[in-house]
Design an enzyme around this catalytic site. Structure first.
Site, PDB file in Angstrom:
ATOM      1  CD  GLU A   1      -2.515   1.742   0.312  1.00  0.00           C
ATOM      2  OE1 GLU A   1      -2.412   2.924  -0.055  1.00  0.00           O
ATOM      3  OE2 GLU A   1      -3.280   0.920  -0.240  1.00  0.00           O
TER       4      GLU A   1
ATOM      5  NE  ARG B   1     -16.007   4.609   2.080  1.00  0.00           N
ATOM      6  CZ  ARG B   1     -16.399   3.904   1.013  1.00  0.00           C
ATOM      7  NH1 ARG B   1     -15.711   2.842   0.642  1.00  0.00           N
ATOM      8  NH2 ARG B   1     -17.467   4.263   0.331  1.00  0.00           N
TER       9      ARG B   1
ATOM     10  NE  ARG C   1     -18.546   9.670  -0.382  1.00  0.00           N
ATOM     11  CZ  ARG C   1     -17.928   8.538  -0.700  1.00  0.00           C
ATOM     12  NH1 ARG C   1     -18.560   7.393  -0.593  1.00  0.00           N
ATOM     13  NH2 ARG C   1     -16.677   8.549  -1.114  1.00  0.00           N
TER      14      ARG C   1
ATOM     15  CG  ASP D   1     -13.999   0.767  -7.129  1.00  0.00           C
ATOM     16  OD1 ASP D   1     -14.976   0.063  -7.450  1.00  0.00           O
ATOM     17  OD2 ASP D   1     -14.070   1.670  -6.276  1.00  0.00           O
TER      18      ASP D   1
END
Length: 431
Positions: free
Chosen positions: A35, A110, A188, A313
Protein backbone atom coordinates in the site's frame (compact mmCIF):
# COMPACT_ATOMS: atom_id res chain seq x y z
CA UNK A 1 -4.42 -24.59 6.66
CA UNK A 2 -2.16 -26.48 4.24
CA UNK A 3 0.02 -24.35 1.99
CA UNK A 4 -0.84 -24.37 -1.71
CA UNK A 5 2.61 -23.09 -2.61
CA UNK A 6 1.00 -20.22 -4.53
CA UNK A 7 2.58 -16.82 -3.84
CA UNK A 8 0.56 -13.65 -4.33
CA UNK A 9 1.35 -9.94 -4.32
CA UNK A 10 -1.72 -7.83 -3.57
CA UNK A 11 -1.48 -4.16 -4.55
CA UNK A 12 -3.71 -1.84 -2.53
CA UNK A 13 -5.00 -2.14 1.03
CA UNK A 14 -8.43 -0.64 0.75
CA UNK A 15 -11.38 -2.98 1.24
CA UNK A 16 -10.62 -4.85 -2.01
CA UNK A 17 -6.99 -5.47 -1.13
CA UNK A 18 -7.60 -6.35 2.51
CA UNK A 19 -10.33 -8.81 1.58
CA UNK A 20 -8.18 -10.36 -1.14
CA UNK A 21 -5.25 -10.77 1.24
CA UNK A 22 -7.46 -12.45 3.84
CA UNK A 23 -9.21 -14.78 1.39
CA UNK A 24 -5.92 -15.79 -0.25
CA UNK A 25 -4.30 -16.41 3.14
CA UNK A 26 -7.23 -18.57 4.23
CA UNK A 27 -6.87 -20.72 1.11
CA UNK A 28 -3.21 -21.39 1.92
CA UNK A 29 -1.56 -18.92 -0.44
CA UNK A 30 1.48 -16.89 0.63
CA UNK A 31 0.58 -13.19 0.58
CA UNK A 32 2.47 -9.90 0.52
CA UNK A 33 0.18 -6.85 0.43
CA UNK A 34 1.52 -3.44 -0.61
CA UNK A 35 0.00 0.00 0.00
CA UNK A 36 1.43 3.36 -1.02
CA UNK A 37 -0.30 5.28 1.81
CA UNK A 38 1.68 5.59 5.01
CA UNK A 39 -0.96 3.98 7.21
CA UNK A 40 -4.54 2.79 7.22
CA UNK A 41 -5.98 6.27 7.87
CA UNK A 42 -4.80 7.44 4.46
CA UNK A 43 -5.93 4.48 2.38
CA UNK A 44 -8.40 5.30 -0.38
CA UNK A 45 -11.62 6.81 0.92
CA UNK A 46 -11.38 6.20 4.65
CA UNK A 47 -13.97 8.85 5.41
CA UNK A 48 -17.09 8.96 7.48
CA UNK A 49 -19.60 7.75 4.94
CA UNK A 50 -21.51 4.49 5.13
CA UNK A 51 -20.94 1.20 3.37
CA UNK A 52 -23.69 -1.30 2.61
CA UNK A 53 -22.56 -4.89 2.97
CA UNK A 54 -25.33 -7.00 1.53
CA UNK A 55 -26.00 -10.67 2.14
CA UNK A 56 -23.83 -11.81 -0.78
CA UNK A 57 -20.75 -10.32 0.92
CA UNK A 58 -21.92 -10.62 4.51
CA UNK A 59 -21.91 -14.42 4.31
CA UNK A 60 -18.21 -14.25 3.43
CA UNK A 61 -16.85 -11.81 5.99
CA UNK A 62 -19.07 -12.86 8.89
CA UNK A 63 -17.35 -16.28 8.95
CA UNK A 64 -13.84 -14.90 9.35
CA UNK A 65 -12.05 -15.69 12.58
CA UNK A 66 -14.55 -18.45 13.42
CA UNK A 67 -17.28 -15.82 13.52
CA UNK A 68 -15.29 -13.15 15.38
CA UNK A 69 -15.62 -10.68 12.51
CA UNK A 70 -19.35 -11.36 12.35
CA UNK A 71 -19.58 -10.59 16.05
CA UNK A 72 -17.79 -7.28 15.50
CA UNK A 73 -20.20 -6.43 12.69
CA UNK A 74 -23.34 -7.24 14.67
CA UNK A 75 -23.56 -3.70 16.06
CA UNK A 76 -24.01 -2.51 12.47
CA UNK A 77 -26.72 -4.89 11.26
CA UNK A 78 -29.10 -3.25 8.82
CA UNK A 79 -32.64 -3.89 10.00
CA UNK A 80 -34.69 -1.73 7.66
CA UNK A 81 -36.37 -2.96 4.49
CA UNK A 82 -37.83 0.34 3.29
CA UNK A 83 -36.60 3.75 2.22
CA UNK A 84 -38.52 6.98 2.54
CA UNK A 85 -38.56 9.54 -0.27
CA UNK A 86 -39.04 13.21 0.60
CA UNK A 87 -39.57 16.08 -1.82
CA UNK A 88 -37.70 19.36 -1.52
CA UNK A 89 -40.40 20.82 0.73
CA UNK A 90 -39.86 18.13 3.35
CA UNK A 91 -42.99 16.14 2.57
CA UNK A 92 -42.71 12.35 2.51
CA UNK A 93 -44.05 11.31 -0.88
CA UNK A 94 -43.10 7.68 -1.30
CA UNK A 95 -41.93 4.52 0.42
CA UNK A 96 -39.91 2.01 -1.55
CA UNK A 97 -38.76 -1.51 -0.77
CA UNK A 98 -34.97 -1.70 -0.73
CA UNK A 99 -33.92 -4.93 1.01
CA UNK A 100 -35.12 -8.27 2.27
CA UNK A 101 -34.44 -9.06 5.94
CA UNK A 102 -31.18 -10.94 6.51
CA UNK A 103 -28.80 -11.63 9.37
CA UNK A 104 -25.81 -10.90 7.11
CA UNK A 105 -26.60 -7.35 5.96
CA UNK A 106 -24.75 -4.43 7.48
CA UNK A 107 -24.86 -0.66 7.13
CA UNK A 108 -21.59 0.50 8.62
CA UNK A 109 -19.27 3.48 8.65
CA UNK A 110 -16.51 2.94 6.11
CA UNK A 111 -13.74 3.63 8.61
CA UNK A 112 -15.24 1.13 11.07
CA UNK A 113 -15.51 -1.60 8.44
CA UNK A 114 -11.96 -0.99 7.26
CA UNK A 115 -10.64 -1.17 10.81
CA UNK A 116 -12.48 -4.42 11.55
CA UNK A 117 -11.15 -6.05 8.38
CA UNK A 118 -7.63 -4.70 8.91
CA UNK A 119 -7.53 -5.89 12.52
CA UNK A 120 -8.53 -9.37 11.39
CA UNK A 121 -5.80 -9.37 8.73
CA UNK A 122 -3.29 -8.48 11.45
CA UNK A 123 -4.41 -11.38 13.64
CA UNK A 124 -3.70 -13.71 10.70
CA UNK A 125 -0.14 -12.41 10.47
CA UNK A 126 -0.49 -11.26 6.87
CA UNK A 127 2.53 -9.34 5.57
CA UNK A 128 1.10 -5.84 4.96
CA UNK A 129 3.52 -3.10 3.96
CA UNK A 130 2.43 0.53 4.07
CA UNK A 131 4.33 3.46 2.57
CA UNK A 132 5.34 1.27 -0.38
CA UNK A 133 5.67 3.03 -3.72
CA UNK A 134 5.71 0.77 -6.79
CA UNK A 135 8.03 2.15 -9.47
CA UNK A 136 7.88 -0.75 -11.93
CA UNK A 137 6.18 -4.08 -12.49
CA UNK A 138 6.49 -6.96 -14.94
CA UNK A 139 5.40 -10.47 -15.77
CA UNK A 140 7.11 -13.46 -17.30
CA UNK A 141 5.81 -16.88 -18.22
CA UNK A 142 6.49 -18.25 -14.75
CA UNK A 143 6.19 -15.25 -12.41
CA UNK A 144 5.30 -11.59 -11.93
CA UNK A 145 7.00 -8.93 -9.89
CA UNK A 146 7.24 -5.32 -8.77
CA UNK A 147 9.97 -2.88 -7.86
CA UNK A 148 8.91 -1.18 -4.64
CA UNK A 149 10.96 1.18 -2.49
CA UNK A 150 14.11 0.00 -4.25
CA UNK A 151 13.37 -3.68 -3.62
CA UNK A 152 12.33 -6.31 -6.17
CA UNK A 153 9.49 -8.61 -5.12
CA UNK A 154 8.40 -11.65 -7.11
CA UNK A 155 5.40 -13.96 -6.87
CA UNK A 156 3.31 -16.37 -8.89
CA UNK A 157 0.83 -13.57 -9.57
CA UNK A 158 -0.08 -9.97 -8.82
CA UNK A 159 -3.63 -8.99 -7.88
CA UNK A 160 -4.22 -5.30 -8.53
CA UNK A 161 -6.78 -4.02 -6.03
CA UNK A 162 -5.66 -0.39 -6.10
CA UNK A 163 -8.86 1.34 -7.16
CA UNK A 164 -10.21 3.33 -10.07
CA UNK A 165 -6.81 4.89 -10.83
CA UNK A 166 -5.05 1.52 -10.81
CA UNK A 167 -1.35 1.68 -11.60
CA UNK A 168 -1.41 -1.68 -13.36
CA UNK A 169 -4.44 -1.21 -15.58
CA UNK A 170 -2.74 -0.22 -18.84
CA UNK A 171 -0.42 -3.21 -19.00
CA UNK A 172 -2.86 -5.69 -17.49
CA UNK A 173 -5.91 -4.79 -19.55
CA UNK A 174 -3.98 -3.90 -22.69
CA UNK A 175 -5.90 -0.65 -22.82
CA UNK A 176 -5.14 3.02 -22.33
CA UNK A 177 -8.69 3.56 -21.16
CA UNK A 178 -8.71 6.09 -18.33
CA UNK A 179 -11.49 6.96 -15.88
CA UNK A 180 -13.40 10.09 -16.87
CA UNK A 181 -15.60 12.47 -14.95
CA UNK A 182 -19.23 11.34 -14.96
CA UNK A 183 -20.66 14.83 -14.63
CA UNK A 184 -21.53 14.16 -11.00
CA UNK A 185 -19.75 14.55 -7.68
CA UNK A 186 -20.81 13.89 -4.13
CA UNK A 187 -20.07 15.42 -0.76
CA UNK A 188 -20.21 12.98 2.13
CA UNK A 189 -19.98 13.07 5.89
CA UNK A 190 -21.52 11.93 9.17
CA UNK A 191 -22.58 13.10 12.62
CA UNK A 192 -23.33 11.58 16.00
CA UNK A 193 -27.06 11.19 16.62
CA UNK A 194 -26.55 12.42 20.18
CA UNK A 195 -25.48 15.83 18.86
CA UNK A 196 -28.85 16.28 17.11
CA UNK A 197 -31.21 15.57 19.97
CA UNK A 198 -31.47 19.18 21.19
CA UNK A 199 -32.12 20.65 17.74
CA UNK A 200 -35.83 20.91 16.83
CA UNK A 201 -35.00 21.10 13.11
CA UNK A 202 -33.32 17.68 13.31
CA UNK A 203 -36.14 15.75 14.95
CA UNK A 204 -37.40 14.41 11.63
CA UNK A 205 -34.31 12.20 11.29
CA UNK A 206 -34.53 10.87 14.85
CA UNK A 207 -37.83 9.06 14.44
CA UNK A 208 -37.28 5.44 15.45
CA UNK A 209 -33.55 5.98 16.02
CA UNK A 210 -32.22 3.04 17.99
CA UNK A 211 -35.06 0.80 16.85
CA UNK A 212 -34.85 0.71 13.08
CA UNK A 213 -32.31 2.17 10.66
CA UNK A 214 -33.56 5.06 8.55
CA UNK A 215 -32.85 5.42 4.84
CA UNK A 216 -34.05 8.65 3.26
CA UNK A 217 -33.75 9.98 -0.28
CA UNK A 218 -34.38 13.62 -1.17
CA UNK A 219 -34.18 13.98 -4.97
CA UNK A 220 -34.32 17.37 -6.59
CA UNK A 221 -33.39 19.22 -9.78
CA UNK A 222 -29.98 20.31 -8.45
CA UNK A 223 -28.96 17.44 -6.17
CA UNK A 224 -29.96 14.05 -4.83
CA UNK A 225 -29.47 13.57 -1.09
CA UNK A 226 -29.16 10.28 0.75
CA UNK A 227 -29.40 10.33 4.54
CA UNK A 228 -29.14 7.18 6.65
CA UNK A 229 -28.93 6.25 10.31
CA UNK A 230 -26.96 3.21 11.39
CA UNK A 231 -25.24 1.49 14.28
CA UNK A 232 -28.32 1.16 16.45
CA UNK A 233 -29.20 4.84 16.15
CA UNK A 234 -25.75 6.14 17.04
CA UNK A 235 -24.77 7.64 13.69
CA UNK A 236 -26.27 9.55 10.81
CA UNK A 237 -24.45 9.70 7.47
CA UNK A 238 -25.32 11.88 4.51
CA UNK A 239 -24.38 12.30 0.87
CA UNK A 240 -25.17 15.01 -1.66
CA UNK A 241 -24.76 13.86 -5.24
CA UNK A 242 -24.86 16.95 -7.42
CA UNK A 243 -24.34 17.83 -11.04
CA UNK A 244 -21.00 19.36 -11.97
CA UNK A 245 -21.30 22.37 -14.27
CA UNK A 246 -18.11 21.77 -16.29
CA UNK A 247 -17.11 18.10 -15.89
CA UNK A 248 -14.37 18.27 -18.53
CA UNK A 249 -12.42 20.74 -16.40
CA UNK A 250 -13.57 19.49 -12.99
CA UNK A 251 -11.23 18.02 -10.40
CA UNK A 252 -10.71 14.26 -10.48
CA UNK A 253 -9.52 13.73 -6.93
CA UNK A 254 -11.14 14.11 -3.52
CA UNK A 255 -10.89 17.41 -1.65
CA UNK A 256 -12.04 18.61 1.80
CA UNK A 257 -15.51 20.12 1.92
CA UNK A 258 -17.58 22.21 4.32
CA UNK A 259 -21.21 22.15 5.39
CA UNK A 260 -21.77 25.20 3.18
CA UNK A 261 -20.43 23.29 0.19
CA UNK A 262 -22.92 20.53 0.95
CA UNK A 263 -25.81 23.00 1.21
CA UNK A 264 -24.95 25.17 -1.79
CA UNK A 265 -26.88 23.10 -4.39
CA UNK A 266 -30.04 23.09 -2.23
CA UNK A 267 -30.22 26.77 -1.22
CA UNK A 268 -33.68 27.17 -2.75
CA UNK A 269 -35.19 24.08 -1.16
CA UNK A 270 -37.81 24.74 1.56
CA UNK A 271 -36.46 21.61 3.30
CA UNK A 272 -32.98 23.15 3.57
CA UNK A 273 -33.20 24.16 7.27
CA UNK A 274 -33.94 20.59 8.35
CA UNK A 275 -31.13 19.18 6.26
CA UNK A 276 -28.76 21.89 7.49
CA UNK A 277 -29.47 20.88 11.10
CA UNK A 278 -28.06 17.44 10.34
CA UNK A 279 -25.11 18.49 8.20
CA UNK A 280 -23.90 21.23 10.57
CA UNK A 281 -23.49 18.58 13.29
CA UNK A 282 -20.65 16.92 11.37
CA UNK A 283 -17.23 17.22 13.03
CA UNK A 284 -15.17 20.07 11.61
CA UNK A 285 -13.04 19.04 8.64
CA UNK A 286 -14.74 15.68 8.20
CA UNK A 287 -16.66 16.28 4.95
CA UNK A 288 -15.18 15.18 1.63
CA UNK A 289 -16.09 16.26 -1.91
CA UNK A 290 -15.40 13.42 -4.31
CA UNK A 291 -15.84 13.34 -8.08
CA UNK A 292 -17.71 10.35 -9.43
CA UNK A 293 -15.48 8.77 -12.05
CA UNK A 294 -16.56 6.24 -14.64
CA UNK A 295 -14.68 3.68 -16.67
CA UNK A 296 -15.83 1.96 -19.82
CA UNK A 297 -15.88 -1.80 -20.10
CA UNK A 298 -12.31 -3.10 -20.13
CA UNK A 299 -11.49 -5.72 -22.78
CA UNK A 300 -9.82 -7.90 -20.16
CA UNK A 301 -8.93 -7.97 -16.48
CA UNK A 302 -6.05 -10.42 -16.96
CA UNK A 303 -2.61 -9.61 -18.37
CA UNK A 304 -1.34 -11.22 -21.60
CA UNK A 305 0.74 -13.89 -19.84
CA UNK A 306 -1.89 -14.49 -17.18
CA UNK A 307 0.19 -13.50 -14.16
CA UNK A 308 -1.73 -10.33 -13.20
CA UNK A 309 -5.41 -9.59 -12.65
CA UNK A 310 -7.46 -6.48 -11.85
CA UNK A 311 -10.26 -6.71 -9.29
CA UNK A 312 -12.70 -4.34 -7.62
CA UNK A 313 -12.71 -0.71 -8.74
CA UNK A 314 -9.50 -1.30 -10.70
CA UNK A 315 -11.54 -3.41 -13.14
CA UNK A 316 -15.16 -2.33 -12.70
CA UNK A 317 -15.62 0.84 -10.61
CA UNK A 318 -19.14 1.01 -9.25
CA UNK A 319 -21.10 3.60 -11.12
CA UNK A 320 -22.42 6.66 -9.33
CA UNK A 321 -24.48 5.90 -6.25
CA UNK A 322 -24.41 2.11 -6.42
CA UNK A 323 -25.30 0.51 -3.06
CA UNK A 324 -23.60 -2.75 -3.99
CA UNK A 325 -20.05 -1.77 -4.92
CA UNK A 326 -18.29 -2.94 -1.75
CA UNK A 327 -20.20 -6.22 -1.73
CA UNK A 328 -19.08 -6.99 -5.29
CA UNK A 329 -15.47 -6.24 -4.36
CA UNK A 330 -15.64 -8.84 -1.58
CA UNK A 331 -17.07 -11.39 -4.03
CA UNK A 332 -14.18 -10.71 -6.43
CA UNK A 333 -11.66 -11.42 -3.69
CA UNK A 334 -13.30 -14.68 -2.65
CA UNK A 335 -13.54 -15.99 -6.21
CA UNK A 336 -9.93 -15.29 -7.21
CA UNK A 337 -8.66 -16.97 -4.02
CA UNK A 338 -10.75 -20.08 -4.73
CA UNK A 339 -9.62 -20.30 -8.36
CA UNK A 340 -5.96 -20.15 -7.28
CA UNK A 341 -6.69 -22.90 -4.75
CA UNK A 342 -8.31 -25.19 -7.32
CA UNK A 343 -5.76 -24.56 -10.07
CA UNK A 344 -2.64 -24.87 -7.93
CA UNK A 345 0.81 -23.41 -8.38
CA UNK A 346 1.33 -24.96 -11.80
CA UNK A 347 -1.76 -23.36 -13.33
CA UNK A 348 -1.85 -19.81 -12.00
CA UNK A 349 -2.59 -18.16 -15.39
CA UNK A 350 -5.52 -20.53 -15.85
CA UNK A 351 -6.79 -19.67 -12.36
CA UNK A 352 -6.83 -15.94 -13.07
CA UNK A 353 -8.57 -16.43 -16.40
CA UNK A 354 -11.23 -18.62 -14.78
CA UNK A 355 -11.80 -16.00 -12.07
CA UNK A 356 -12.20 -13.35 -14.75
CA UNK A 357 -14.73 -15.44 -16.67
CA UNK A 358 -16.81 -16.12 -13.56
CA UNK A 359 -16.92 -12.46 -12.52
CA UNK A 360 -16.80 -10.52 -15.80
CA UNK A 361 -20.30 -11.16 -17.12
CA UNK A 362 -21.87 -10.75 -13.69
CA UNK A 363 -20.21 -7.39 -13.12
CA UNK A 364 -21.25 -6.17 -16.54
CA UNK A 365 -24.88 -6.97 -15.78
CA UNK A 366 -24.68 -5.46 -12.30
CA UNK A 367 -23.68 -2.06 -13.69
CA UNK A 368 -26.26 -1.82 -16.48
CA UNK A 369 -29.04 -0.23 -14.44
CA UNK A 370 -26.97 2.07 -12.25
CA UNK A 371 -26.28 5.01 -14.61
CA UNK A 372 -29.90 4.98 -15.71
CA UNK A 373 -31.14 5.02 -12.12
CA UNK A 374 -28.85 7.91 -11.21
CA UNK A 375 -30.03 9.97 -14.16
CA UNK A 376 -33.64 9.31 -13.22
CA UNK A 377 -33.04 10.46 -9.65
CA UNK A 378 -32.03 13.88 -10.94
CA UNK A 379 -35.15 14.19 -13.06
CA UNK A 380 -37.79 13.58 -10.41
CA UNK A 381 -40.37 16.31 -10.79
CA UNK A 382 -41.14 18.65 -7.91
CA UNK A 383 -44.50 19.38 -6.23
CA UNK A 384 -45.28 22.45 -8.32
CA UNK A 385 -44.98 20.31 -11.43
CA UNK A 386 -46.73 17.20 -10.12
CA UNK A 387 -44.71 14.55 -8.34
CA UNK A 388 -43.12 11.87 -10.44
CA UNK A 389 -42.40 8.69 -8.50
CA UNK A 390 -38.82 8.07 -7.44
CA UNK A 391 -37.45 5.23 -9.59
CA UNK A 392 -37.32 1.84 -7.95
CA UNK A 393 -34.32 -0.19 -9.11
CA UNK A 394 -34.56 -3.35 -7.04
CA UNK A 395 -31.48 -5.25 -5.99
CA UNK A 396 -32.20 -8.54 -7.69
CA UNK A 397 -31.94 -11.82 -5.82
CA UNK A 398 -29.21 -13.04 -8.18
CA UNK A 399 -27.10 -10.19 -6.77
CA UNK A 400 -28.03 -9.96 -3.09
CA UNK A 401 -28.61 -13.67 -2.49
CA UNK A 402 -25.72 -14.92 -4.60
CA UNK A 403 -23.20 -17.21 -2.91
CA UNK A 404 -20.05 -16.45 -4.88
CA UNK A 405 -17.94 -19.06 -3.09
CA UNK A 406 -20.28 -21.97 -3.76
CA UNK A 407 -20.73 -20.73 -7.32
CA UNK A 408 -16.96 -20.60 -7.93
CA UNK A 409 -16.51 -24.20 -6.80
CA UNK A 410 -19.46 -25.33 -8.92
CA UNK A 411 -18.46 -23.47 -12.08
CA UNK A 412 -14.68 -23.89 -12.02
CA UNK A 413 -14.49 -27.08 -14.11
CA UNK A 414 -17.05 -25.76 -16.60
CA UNK A 415 -15.02 -22.61 -17.16
CA UNK A 416 -11.76 -24.55 -17.50
CA UNK A 417 -13.38 -26.77 -20.13
CA UNK A 418 -14.63 -23.72 -22.04
CA UNK A 419 -11.23 -22.01 -21.96
CA UNK A 420 -9.31 -25.10 -23.04
CA UNK A 421 -11.85 -25.85 -25.74
CA UNK A 422 -11.75 -22.32 -27.09
CA UNK A 423 -15.45 -21.85 -26.37
CA UNK A 424 -17.34 -19.02 -24.71
CA UNK A 425 -18.36 -19.57 -21.10
CA UNK A 426 -22.05 -18.79 -20.66
CA UNK A 427 -23.12 -17.73 -17.17
CA UNK A 428 -26.52 -19.05 -16.11
CA UNK A 429 -27.03 -17.37 -12.73
CA UNK A 430 -27.99 -13.88 -13.93
CA UNK A 431 -31.21 -12.41 -15.22
Amino acid sequence: MASTGVSVIVVGLGLAGLTTAIECHQKGHSVIALERSKDLNYVGKIIDDTVMIDNNAGVIVSKWGNGAVGQALNAWKFNNTQASVYDTTGKQVQTIEVRKPSSNKYLILRRELTKIVYDHAKTLGIDMRFGTEISDYWEESDQAGVSANGQKLQADCIIWADGVNSKGRDSVAGSSLKPTHSGYAHIRGRADIASLKGNPDAQWILQGAGEVDQMIFVPGPTACLTIVTCGGGRNVAFSNMYKVESPNSAKTSSTPATAQDFLKPIQSWPFKANIEAVVQAAPSGSLVDEPVLQLGQLPSWVSPQGRMILIGDASHPSALNSPIGESLVIEDAAVVAICLELAGKGNVPLALRVAEKIRYVKQSNNNKNIPRASALQHNVEQPDQGINMYPEVPLRDWVSEHNSQEHAYEEYDKVVKAIRGGKEYVATNIS
